[in-house]
Design a protein around this motif. Structure first.
Motif, short mmCIF file in Angstrom:
data_model
loop_
_atom_site.label_atom_id
_atom_site.label_comp_id
_atom_site.label_asym_id
_atom_site.label_seq_id
_atom_site.Cartn_x
_atom_site.Cartn_y
_atom_site.Cartn_z
N LEU A 1 52.33 46.52 49.06
CA LEU A 1 51.07 47.10 49.49
C LEU A 1 49.89 46.25 49.04
N GLU A 2 49.98 45.72 47.85
CA GLU A 2 48.93 44.83 47.36
C GLU A 2 48.82 43.61 48.26
N ALA A 3 49.94 43.06 48.67
CA ALA A 3 49.94 41.91 49.57
C ALA A 3 49.31 42.28 50.91
N PHE A 4 49.60 43.47 51.38
CA PHE A 4 49.00 43.92 52.64
C PHE A 4 47.49 44.02 52.51
N VAL A 5 47.01 44.61 51.42
CA VAL A 5 45.57 44.73 51.19
C VAL A 5 44.94 43.34 51.18
N GLU A 6 45.54 42.43 50.46
CA GLU A 6 45.00 41.06 50.37
C GLU A 6 44.99 40.38 51.74
N SER B 1 42.18 38.16 56.35
CA SER B 1 42.05 38.06 57.81
C SER B 1 40.66 38.44 58.30
N GLY B 2 39.89 39.05 57.42
CA GLY B 2 38.56 39.50 57.81
C GLY B 2 38.56 40.89 58.42
N ALA B 3 39.71 41.53 58.46
CA ALA B 3 39.79 42.88 59.02
C ALA B 3 38.98 43.87 58.19
N VAL C 1 39.75 48.63 52.75
CA VAL C 1 41.14 48.79 53.20
C VAL C 1 41.65 50.17 52.81
N LEU C 2 41.42 50.55 51.57
CA LEU C 2 41.90 51.86 51.12
C LEU C 2 41.16 53.00 51.82
N ALA C 3 39.86 52.84 52.07
CA ALA C 3 39.11 53.87 52.79
C ALA C 3 39.66 54.03 54.21
N ALA C 4 39.97 52.91 54.86
CA ALA C 4 40.54 52.97 56.20
C ALA C 4 41.91 53.66 56.18
N ALA C 5 42.69 53.38 55.16
CA ALA C 5 44.02 54.00 55.04
C ALA C 5 43.90 55.51 54.84
#
Length: 93
Positions: free
Chosen positions: A12-17, A22-24, A31-35
């Motif tokens: 999950l940490e790798a996904f966040v990074e 990627s600039g997403a 990232v966590l707020a979007a999740a």
């Protein structure tokens, strides 16, 4: 706003990074707020489905109580009949 410390497993940490790289998302907070937002929307959608199913069940029970039903001896033939009727209706349109 409450500050939280979150420890994520490596995948999950790798996904966040990756999202940040990627600039997403601009940062881990985004990232966590979007999740969390996605989880909330999914839970609302599931709750709406449950309410719709409950309404349909009640509608079915009301139909049974009112005698609005048919007895089906051969479910396969019944589905075939419905499919044929739908095919006829689509060709007629």
């Amino acid at each position: 706003m409450t500050a939280r410390s979150v420890i994520l497993p490596e995948p999950l940490e790798a996904f966040v990074e990756a999202q940040i790289a990627s600039g997403a998302c601009p940062d881990a907070d985004a990232v966590l707020a979007a999740a969390v937002d996605l989880l909330q929307r999914e839970q609302r959608r599931e709750a709406a489905k449950v309410e719709r199913f409950k309404a349909l069940i009640q509608e079915g029970l009301d139909d049974l109580d009112a005698g609005r039903f048919e007895i089906v001896d051969d479910l396969g033939a019944w589905f075939d009949q419905i499919e044929a009727e739908l095919d006829e209706a689509s060709h007629a349109a």
